[in-house]
Enzyme design. Structure first.
Site, mmCIF file in Angstrom:
data_model
loop_
_atom_site.group_PDB
_atom_site.id
_atom_site.type_symbol
_atom_site.label_atom_id
_atom_site.label_comp_id
_atom_site.label_asym_id
_atom_site.label_seq_id
_atom_site.Cartn_x
_atom_site.Cartn_y
_atom_site.Cartn_z
ATOM 1 N N HIS A 113 0.865 -1.178 0.000
ATOM 2 C CA HIS A 113 0.000 0.000 0.000
ATOM 3 C C HIS A 113 0.907 1.235 0.000
ATOM 4 O O HIS A 113 2.021 1.172 0.525
ATOM 5 C CB HIS A 113 -0.854 -0.053 1.273
ATOM 6 N N ASP A 124 2.844 -4.863 8.100
ATOM 7 C CA ASP A 124 1.631 -4.081 7.888
ATOM 8 C C ASP A 124 0.466 -5.069 7.942
ATOM 9 O O ASP A 124 0.228 -5.828 7.004
ATOM 10 C CB ASP A 124 1.708 -3.389 6.519
ATOM 11 N N GLN A 156 -4.657 -5.456 6.612
ATOM 12 C CA GLN A 156 -5.649 -6.322 5.949
ATOM 13 C C GLN A 156 -5.588 -7.763 6.441
ATOM 14 O O GLN A 156 -6.118 -8.660 5.784
ATOM 15 C CB GLN A 156 -5.455 -6.284 4.427
ATOM 16 N N LYS A 212 -10.633 -1.197 10.384
ATOM 17 C CA LYS A 212 -10.746 -2.367 9.507
ATOM 18 C C LYS A 212 -11.081 -3.628 10.304
ATOM 19 O O LYS A 212 -11.274 -4.694 9.749
ATOM 20 C CB LYS A 212 -9.453 -2.553 8.717
ATOM 21 N N CYS A 255 -4.801 2.638 -3.745
ATOM 22 C CA CYS A 255 -3.531 3.099 -3.114
ATOM 23 C C CYS A 255 -2.426 2.073 -3.304
ATOM 24 O O CYS A 255 -1.567 1.902 -2.418
ATOM 25 C CB CYS A 255 -3.721 3.425 -1.633
HETATM 26 N N1 C6P Z 1 -6.383 0.457 2.725
HETATM 27 C C1 C6P Z 1 -8.232 0.192 1.201
HETATM 28 O O1 C6P Z 1 -9.328 0.531 0.731
HETATM 29 P P1 C6P Z 1 -5.113 3.557 7.112
HETATM 30 O O2 C6P Z 1 -5.645 4.416 6.011
HETATM 31 O O3 C6P Z 1 -3.959 4.210 7.808
HETATM 32 O O4 C6P Z 1 -6.184 3.076 8.041
HETATM 33 O O5 C6P Z 1 -4.567 2.216 6.427
HETATM 34 C C2 C6P Z 1 -3.609 2.303 5.419
HETATM 35 C C3 C6P Z 1 -3.373 0.954 4.820
HETATM 36 C C4 C6P Z 1 -2.143 0.352 4.992
HETATM 37 N N2 C6P Z 1 -1.885 -0.875 4.516
HETATM 38 C C5 C6P Z 1 -2.818 -1.567 3.856
HETATM 39 C C6 C6P Z 1 -2.492 -2.950 3.378
HETATM 40 C C7 C6P Z 1 -4.081 -1.024 3.646
HETATM 41 O O6 C6P Z 1 -4.996 -1.730 2.993
HETATM 42 C C8 C6P Z 1 -4.373 0.285 4.114
HETATM 43 C C9 C6P Z 1 -5.691 0.930 3.848
HETATM 44 C C10 C6P Z 1 -7.713 0.932 2.407
HETATM 45 O O7 C6P Z 1 -7.594 -0.725 0.726
HETATM 46 C C11 C6P Z 1 -7.780 2.408 2.224
HETATM 47 S S1 C6P Z 1 -6.718 2.993 0.957
#
Ligand code: C6P
Length: 417
Positions: A134, A211, A214, A237, A375
């Site tokens: 991401h 990370d 997900q 999430k 992203c």
């Molecule tokens: N992905 C998606 O629709 P935040 O925004 O800080 O809560 O998470 C960022 C982030 C980091 N790593 C991974 C693997 C992610 O999937 C995400 C967030 C969302 O896929 C929003 S772009």
């Protein structure tokens, strides 16, 4: 077919099936159709217990934490710190001091880049990430690279969306100072073999950041068993509120790291001559925190843990298998990301129809999907596509919802015939 409600409330449901009833927002119509919420990788819905915990904080004991001697502040502090302990237990951290409240995964990775990175990574050093990160696990390192001249190295993936690890030993060079990898890809669904990556990195004394944005909501994560050095996830999430997340770090590493931001709560003593910092985890929590968010995340973790994790995994994997089979019945549909080990994420393209058009049509039937690059522009570049449609499912979704999606994708095909 979809004129009936998606959930028969009077059915004799097992607890995993009835979980859906805990989510008020799922029980609504969008554009005169029952909502089919397939955008869970972006954010999950919140169960009633989470909503109530936030409401209770603001309506009965709203107060600042770690500051007041009065009863409301004491209660707020107790609830906030209880949430930290719940999270510690949930990921099996050795100490609650290893649980740092942050805004989310993005914030956690930036903290590591600017604190650990600036003090441990120098010009010419390398940070190893993957091609499927991401943007929030790419850009913070690029900012660090601009600041100190370090470099990014990339583990590639194959056409199925699986990491190519044959060259991992070479990629882990004497210059590598940190490995930062995504556990489960948000745009492909691939679950990476992080155990292998951590083991190999540690053989060379290289710390690893995971990370888990997900993956935290799809299985059991035990940070001691994994032996990862840092792990980041977002509350929203895993059925919790937005604006709150967790950075886990091994205490020995966190203790050596300088603070990332200065302000209230992160200090021990301040004078114009010399300031000393607070102990962990407060050293990294400057300013009034997201108290309601922390308490709400604690409630979300309790909610999640009230289910048998194996039943959640089984349900989501069954949805994955079912969806993979049904979606391929749609003429011209191509799944992007077909790894053996994956979460219930269906990224796809349909002929040359633009994903935004598909998403717009699906929305007319109350189906919420995400379209775009998610992203992860390097992932799109790999497949030479600008965007995909992404349906991301969790355990409250149903096979009937997948059927409805498939039915409406046939309709999309008709529109663009
Ligand atoms: N992905 C998606 O629709 P935040 O925004 O800080 O809560 O998470 C960022 C982030 C980091 N790593 C991974 C693997 C992610 O999937 C995400 C967030 C969302 O896929 C929003 S772009």
């Amino acid at each position: 077919m979809m004129n009936q409600p998606l959930l028969q409330k009077k059915d004799n449901l097992t607890s995993i099936q009835s979980a859906r009833l805990s989510f008020p927002a799922l029980d609504q119509s969008v554009n005169d159709h029952p909502l089919v919420y397939f955008d869970n990788a972006a954010t999950t819905h919140k169960p009633l217990s989470v909503l109530k915990s936030i409401d209770q904080f603001y309506s009965s004991y709203n107060s600042n934490v770690h500051r007041g001697v009065h009863s409301l502040s004491e209660k707020a502090t107790e609830q906030y710190e209880n949430a930290r302990k719940s999270i510690q237990g949930f990921i099996n951290a050795e100490s609650a001091q290893e649980i740092i409240f942050v805004k989310g995964t993005t914030d956690a990775i930036n903290l590591i880049a600017q604190s650990y990175g600036r003090s441990n990574i120098q010009a010419g050093d390398e940070i190893l990430i993957t091609e499927m990160e991401h943007h929030s696990n790419i850009v913070p390192w690029q900012i660090l690279a601009e600041q100190n001249g370090c470099k990014l190295n990339i583990i590639p993936f194959n056409e199925k969306g699986e990491l190519i690890l044959e060259n991992l030993d070479q990629l882990l060079s004497s210059k590598t100072k940190l490995v930062s990898v995504v556990h489960a890809s948000n745009s492909l669904g691939t679950v990476n073999p992080i155990e292998t990556i951590i083991r190999k990195a540690h053989l060379k004394g290289i710390p690893v950041l995971i990370d888990a944005a997900q993956s935290i909501q799809h299985g059991k994560i035990d940070v001691q068993k994994l032996d990862c050095d840092f792990l980041a996830f977002s509350g929203h999430k895993i059925y919790g509120p937005t604006g709150i997340g967790v950075l886990y770090g091994k205490k020995t590493l966190l203790e050596e790291m300088p603070p990332y931001q200065g302000g209230g709560d992160m200090i021990n003593y301040v004078s114009f001559e010399k300031t000393t910092y607070n102990e962990l985890p407060y050293k990294f929590e400057a300013g009034t925190p997201n108290i309601a968010g922390g308490i709400g995340l604690g409630a979300a973790i309790e909610f999640f843990q009230s289910y048998d994790i194996n039943s959640i995994i089984a349900k989501e994997q069954a949805l994955l298998k079912y969806g993979q089979k049904k979606l391929l019945e749609v003429p011209g549909l191509q799944l992007i990301g077909t790894a053996e080990n994956k979460t219930a994420v269906f990224s796809f393209v349909l002929k040359d129809i633009h994903p935004h058009d598909i998403g717009t049509i699906l929305n007319q039937y109350g189906i919420a999907v995400r379209t775009g690059h998610h992203c992860t522009q390097p992932v799109m570049a790999h497949y030479k596509i600008p965007a995909t449609v992404r349906a991301s499912l969790v355990f409250y979704n149903t096979e009937r919802e997948i059927d409805f999606l498939v039915e409406k994708l046939h309709a999309v095909n008709e529109v663009f015939k």
